[in-house]
Design a protein around this motif. Structure first.
Motif, PDB file in Angstrom:
ATOM      1  N   UNK A 250      11.271 -10.579  -7.243  1.00 45.09           N
ATOM      2  CA  UNK A 250      11.980  -9.753  -8.208  1.00 45.09           C
ATOM      3  C   UNK A 250      11.312  -9.814  -9.575  1.00 45.09           C
ATOM      4  N   UNK A 251      10.745 -10.955  -9.923  1.00 46.27           N
ATOM      5  CA  UNK A 251      10.058 -11.089 -11.209  1.00 46.27           C
ATOM      6  C   UNK A 251       8.790 -10.244 -11.240  1.00 46.27           C
ATOM      7  N   UNK A 252       8.086 -10.157 -10.128  1.00 42.75           N
ATOM      8  CA  UNK A 252       6.886  -9.313 -10.038  1.00 42.75           C
ATOM      9  C   UNK A 252       7.256  -7.848 -10.278  1.00 42.75           C
ATOM     10  N   UNK A 277      14.411  -0.166  -9.446  1.00 46.36           N
ATOM     11  CA  UNK A 277      14.050  -1.343  -8.672  1.00 46.36           C
ATOM     12  C   UNK A 277      13.458  -0.979  -7.317  1.00 46.36           C
ATOM     13  N   UNK A 278      14.055   0.010  -6.647  1.00 44.51           N
ATOM     14  CA  UNK A 278      13.571   0.404  -5.319  1.00 44.51           C
ATOM     15  C   UNK A 278      12.145   0.919  -5.403  1.00 44.51           C
ATOM     16  N   UNK A 285       4.614  -3.270  -2.812  1.00 49.77           N
ATOM     17  CA  UNK A 285       4.188  -3.389  -1.408  1.00 49.77           C
ATOM     18  C   UNK A 285       2.945  -2.536  -1.137  1.00 49.77           C
ATOM     19  N   UNK A 286       2.910  -1.314  -1.704  1.00 49.98           N
ATOM     20  CA  UNK A 286       1.746  -0.442  -1.528  1.00 49.98           C
ATOM     21  C   UNK A 286       0.484  -1.080  -2.093  1.00 49.98           C
ATOM     22  N   UNK A 287       0.615  -1.741  -3.215  1.00 51.36           N
ATOM     23  CA  UNK A 287      -0.542  -2.299  -3.907  1.00 51.36           C
ATOM     24  C   UNK A 287      -0.974  -3.666  -3.389  1.00 51.36           C
ATOM     25  N   UNK A 288      -0.020  -4.467  -2.938  1.00 49.69           N
ATOM     26  CA  UNK A 288      -0.385  -5.842  -2.569  1.00 49.69           C
ATOM     27  C   UNK A 288       0.167  -6.354  -1.263  1.00 49.69           C
ATOM     28  N   UNK A 289       0.931  -5.523  -0.542  1.00 53.89           N
ATOM     29  CA  UNK A 289       1.531  -6.008   0.689  1.00 53.89           C
ATOM     30  C   UNK A 289       2.578  -7.083   0.401  1.00 53.89           C
ATOM     31  N   UNK A 290       2.921  -7.859   1.420  1.00 57.49           N
ATOM     32  CA  UNK A 290       3.933  -8.904   1.257  1.00 57.49           C
ATOM     33  C   UNK A 290       3.475  -9.954   0.239  1.00 57.49           C
ATOM     34  N   UNK A 294       4.519 -12.262  -4.298  1.00 58.94           N
ATOM     35  CA  UNK A 294       4.436 -13.665  -4.733  1.00 58.94           C
ATOM     36  C   UNK A 294       3.251 -13.915  -5.664  1.00 58.94           C
ATOM     37  N   UNK A 295       2.763 -12.847  -6.289  1.00 62.15           N
ATOM     38  CA  UNK A 295       1.701 -13.021  -7.276  1.00 62.15           C
ATOM     39  C   UNK A 295       2.245 -13.827  -8.469  1.00 62.15           C
TER      40      UNK A 295
END
Length: 333
Positions: A250-252, A277-278, A285-290, A294-295
């Protein structure tokens, strides 16, 4: 920690005429049971000082966290660890660069945390009296922390937007005031609250986990609820780490909404401004996947552990100090 307001004397033993009994000692008062009429002010002052200390001491790590959460960072702003990031920022951008935007954070943190702690303490007591008949209730702690977050974020969200834009690599803003004016002119007042729903979605569970964990840890290592700096530091650090790790996705999303990374958004053909938010979740997800969710988790946990430890230890100290001062004034009258 129990504070004795005074000690009553007693007649010396031995033969002799009976003497009048000494007046009873004033009741002993726990430091968490603040004097009536002063509790709100005490909580607000202690909370304001704790909030400012928490955010300023750990601000350089917060700057690193913001950059490490960037979904498509500039090649010059890619870091493998918090230490490497701080070292690189200081060497290439100047010694004071990690502190850029700290003034707006201090401006928001004081009033935000004053309302936050005052609301939490008041609601915790009221709900605990109802649910647990005066005992400690984890449900009451969670609800009180969540409601307090609504007030905190309403004040802090605009400061967060400005702060994170100042923290980004190659930030175009020369000063906090310039950032506020530009955002207001180009994106409108709503830009300062674009991430508010995401912020609440993140902070409500964060604070619920945070307060429940803190109160649970206090039950384990400080069951008498005395003023014990070590227990407040340990409980705060554990609570911060658990809550931070659990709410990193959520912070990302919040960081993406606050910073509106042009390079990242244009790479997925998003023109204009990302909101909601959605939409933020889909874009991450498009840019970094799952793994994109957690970046910066390392930087976030490293930031939150000492931050919450500082906040709780400073808050509990000032609550103890102000209450003790109030009791001493009352007994001297």
């Amino acid at each position: 920690m129990e504070l004795s307001c005074g000690v009553g004397g007693s007649a010396a033993p031995g033969p002799g005429p009976a003497t009048a009994a000494a007046p009873p000692a004033p009741p002993v008062e726990e430091y968490e049971s603040l004097p009536s009429g002063a509790s709100l002010g005490t909580h607000m002052v202690a909370g304001a000082v704790a909030g400012i200390m928490e955010h300023t001491v750990m601000y350089p790590v917060d700057s690193v966290k913001t950059r490490m959460q960037s979904l498509q960072p500039d090649p010059k702003a890619q870091y493998r660890s918090v230490y490497e990031a701080l070292k690189k920022i200081v060497l290439t951008e100047g010694f004071w660069r990690p502190l850029r935007g700290i003034n707006v954070t201090m401006l928001g943190a004081g009033p935000a945390h004053a309302m936050y702690f005052a609301c939490y303490e008041k609601m915790k007591k009221s709900l605990s009296d109802t649910i647990q008949h005066g005992g400690n209730s984890h449900l009451a702690n969670g609800i009180a922390g969540s409601v307090a977050t609504l007030l905190h974020d309403a004040v802090m969200n605009p400061a967060e937007v400005v702060k994170q834009r100042m923290q980004m690599f190659n930030s175009p803003y020369k000063s906090v005031l310039a950032c506020v004016r530009t955002v207001q002119k180009v994106e409108g007042f709503g830009a300062f609250y674009r991430s508010y729903t995401t912020q609440l979605t993140m902070n409500v569970p964060f604070q619920a986990i945070h307060f429940i964990t803190y109160e649970f840890m206090q039950e384990q290592i400080n069951p008498r609820r005395e003023y014990n700096p070590r227990s407040h530091i340990v409980s705060g650090a554990v609570a911060g780490a658990v809550a931070a790790a659990a709410t990193t996705p959520l912070d990302v999303c919040k960081t993406l909404l606050n910073t509106q990374e042009n390079m990242a958004l244009s790479s997925v053909n998003i023109s204009g401004h990302l909101s909601g938010m959605v939409n933020a979740f889909k874009t991450v997800y498009q840019l970094g996947g799952v793994s994109g969710y957690f970046r910066g988790v390392q930087a976030r946990v490293i930031y939150q552990m000492p931050s919450t430890a500082i906040a709780w230890s400073v808050y509990e100290f000032f609550k103890y100090f102000l209450t003790k001062h109030k009791l001493e004034k009352r007994t001297s009258l």
